[in-house]
Enzyme design. Structure first.
Site, mmCIF file in Angstrom:
data_model
loop_
_atom_site.group_PDB
_atom_site.id
_atom_site.type_symbol
_atom_site.label_atom_id
_atom_site.label_comp_id
_atom_site.label_asym_id
_atom_site.label_seq_id
_atom_site.Cartn_x
_atom_site.Cartn_y
_atom_site.Cartn_z
ATOM 1 N N HIS A 125 13.943 3.771 53.487
ATOM 2 C CA HIS A 125 14.224 4.821 54.469
ATOM 3 C C HIS A 125 14.193 6.148 53.709
ATOM 4 O O HIS A 125 14.509 6.184 52.516
ATOM 5 C CB HIS A 125 15.628 4.555 55.016
ATOM 6 N N GLN A 205 21.549 -1.490 56.653
ATOM 7 C CA GLN A 205 21.109 -2.494 57.629
ATOM 8 C C GLN A 205 21.654 -3.893 57.320
ATOM 9 O O GLN A 205 21.243 -4.851 57.959
ATOM 10 C CB GLN A 205 19.570 -2.552 57.663
ATOM 11 N N CYS A 366 11.807 6.782 60.150
ATOM 12 C CA CYS A 366 12.231 7.494 58.930
ATOM 13 C C CYS A 366 11.738 6.792 57.675
ATOM 14 O O CYS A 366 12.414 6.786 56.646
ATOM 15 C CB CYS A 366 13.743 7.657 58.854
HETATM 16 N N1 PMP Z 1 19.048 3.631 55.148
HETATM 17 C C1 PMP Z 1 18.591 2.788 56.078
HETATM 18 C C2 PMP Z 1 17.931 1.505 55.661
HETATM 19 C C3 PMP Z 1 18.744 3.101 57.426
HETATM 20 O O1 PMP Z 1 18.283 2.272 58.353
HETATM 21 C C4 PMP Z 1 19.391 4.315 57.789
HETATM 22 C C5 PMP Z 1 19.557 4.728 59.237
HETATM 23 N N2 PMP Z 1 18.416 4.540 60.024
HETATM 24 C C6 PMP Z 1 19.852 5.149 56.768
HETATM 25 C C7 PMP Z 1 19.671 4.767 55.463
HETATM 26 C C8 PMP Z 1 20.528 6.439 57.052
HETATM 27 O O2 PMP Z 1 21.718 6.255 57.730
HETATM 28 P P1 PMP Z 1 22.467 7.522 58.360
HETATM 29 O O3 PMP Z 1 21.449 8.199 59.226
HETATM 30 O O4 PMP Z 1 23.566 6.923 59.156
HETATM 31 O O5 PMP Z 1 22.928 8.366 57.240
#
Ligand code: PMP
Length: 408
Positions: A125, A205, A366
């Site tokens: 991500h 996750q 993302c």
């Molecule tokens: N890492 C992963 C694997 C995610 O799926 C996400 C959220 N989609 C994040 C980081 C970021 O999380 P947050 O937006 O709650 O900071």
């Protein structure tokens, strides 16, 4: 067992009742990887806190401040126990996983040298990629990207070759938010350790879907976000082994993170406070503790089994949909499935499903480098939680069948 678990869970999720009112068609919420729906006990914990216990934690000696501090520290204990941390001083509350990863990567500025290497994977991500890229750029270190095999799993031979004497940090996701791949993080953490590198695991996750024990895992850092764990938005966790946390320079400065300030000098507070500048998210931490209690009430093993059974069911039912393509098939997988429908643009597919009361995520999640490496612009993604049941999967399949009529 799986069906009865989901039924018990569903009774406690007001969002599932209120969608569109009583007369409306049922909604299939298949976007738990983005954010989970909130159980009533978590809502109650938040609302009770605001109703009876508001007071600034960590500062002030009056009874409200003391009680609020007590609740905040009790939440920290709960999180520490949930993650298997040896001490609650290992738990830093953050705004979320993104914030936690930025505190780690930013905190290591100055600790890396030219020629050092930071290893991430091709399935990260952006939250576990961009902070490392910035750190590498700022310190002259090299960012290296572990490739994936054709199943969407990390290439472990490449990992053996890549993680070595030059590696300073290995930062990897536990579970892919796009492909659902569960990575062999214990092996990878051991590899990092063997070469004296710090290991950072993005558990965004994983923690709400399987039991995690950071001490057994042996990682230096582990992060997660409450809003993907049936908890509130605005709070997350940065776990660090005490010796690893000590290595982080505080990036954020302000109240609560120092013990004395003179014109010449600032003396930082002990861990974990040193890394928590400003008024902490007390209500949110209390909400997260309630979410953990709620999950533990069902049992992490039971939640994992339920989601595994449902994932197998969904993958089986996908076979019946003409033109449906599941994106990669990792052998160890979580309840996150990326897919496409031949001849239907992914964004159109999202709209067609939405029009039929099925909520999936569409886009590049993302994770632009990953989606580009898959040769795609976007994918649809269905992801499950404790409340997801076979009716939700059936609604998705039915809606996909309807959508096939729009294929070009
Ligand atoms: N890492 C992963 C694997 C995610 O799926 C996400 C959220 N989609 C994040 C980081 C970021 O999380 P947050 O937006 O709650 O900071």
């Amino acid at each position: 067992e799986s069906a009865s678990l989901a039924a018990r869970v569903r009774e406690q999720i007001p969002a599932l009742r209120h969608e569109g009112g009583e007369a409306a068609r049922r909604w299939a919420y298949l976007d738990s990887a983005a954010t989970t729906l909130t159980p009533q006990p978590v809502i109650d914990a938040l609302s009770d806190f605001y109703a009876t216990e508001t007071g600034s934690a960590g500062r002030g000696g009056h009874w409200r401040a003391r009680r609020s501090t007590g609740r905040y520290e009790a939440a920290r204990e709960r999180v520490a126990a949930f993650l298997g941390a040896e001490t609650s001083a290992s738990v830093v509350f953050t705004r979320g996983a993104t914030h936690a990863l930025n505190l780690i990567a930013g905190g290591l500025r100055g600790a890396l040298r030219e020629g050092d290497e930071v290893v991430v994977s091709a399935m990260e991500h952006h939250a576990n990629l961009l902070p490392w890229r910035a750190l590498a750029e700022a310190s002259g270190a090299r960012l290296r990207v572990l490739p994936l095999n054709e199943r969407g799993e990390l290439d472990m031979d490449a990992a053996e070759a890549m993680i070595g004497a030059r590696t300073a940090v290995v930062a990897l996701t536990h579970v892919s938010n796009v492909l659902g791949t569960v990575n062999p993080v214990d092996e990878l953490v051991a590899m990092a350790r063997q070469h004296g590198a710090l290991s950072v695991i993005d558990g965004s996750q994983s923690v709400a879907h399987r039991a995690v024990d950071v001490t057994t895992l042996g990682c230096d850092f582990f992060v997660c976000s409450a809003h993907k764990m049936y908890g509130p938005t605005g709070v997350g966790v940065l776990y660090g082994r005490p010796e690893a946390l000590e290595r982080l320079r505080p990036v954020e400065l302000g109240g609560g993170m120092m013990t004395s300030v003179t014109e010449e000098e600032v003396v930082f507070a002990e861990l974990p406070n040193r890394l928590e500048a400003g008024t902490p998210p007390v209500a949110q931490a209390v909400g997260l503790a309630a979410a953990i209690a709620w999950m533990e009430g069902f049992g992490m093993e039971a939640l994992q089994r339920h989601e595994e059974e449902l994932t197998a069911y969904a993958l089986g039912r996908f076979e019946a949909v003409e033109g449906l393509e599941v994106v990669r098939r990792p052998r160890q997988r979580s309840a996150v499935i990326a897919f496409g429908l031949r001849g239907v643009d992914a964004y159109d597919l999202g709209e067609l499903l939405d029009a039929q009361n099925v909520a999936v995520r569409v886009g590049s999640h993302c994770a632009h480098p990953l989606v580009r490496a898959l040769g795609l612009c976007a994918t649809a993604r269905a992801s499950f939680g404790a409340y997801t049941d076979r009716d939700d999967v059936d609604a998705l399949i039915e809606a996909l069948m309807q959508a096939t009529h729009f294929s070009r």
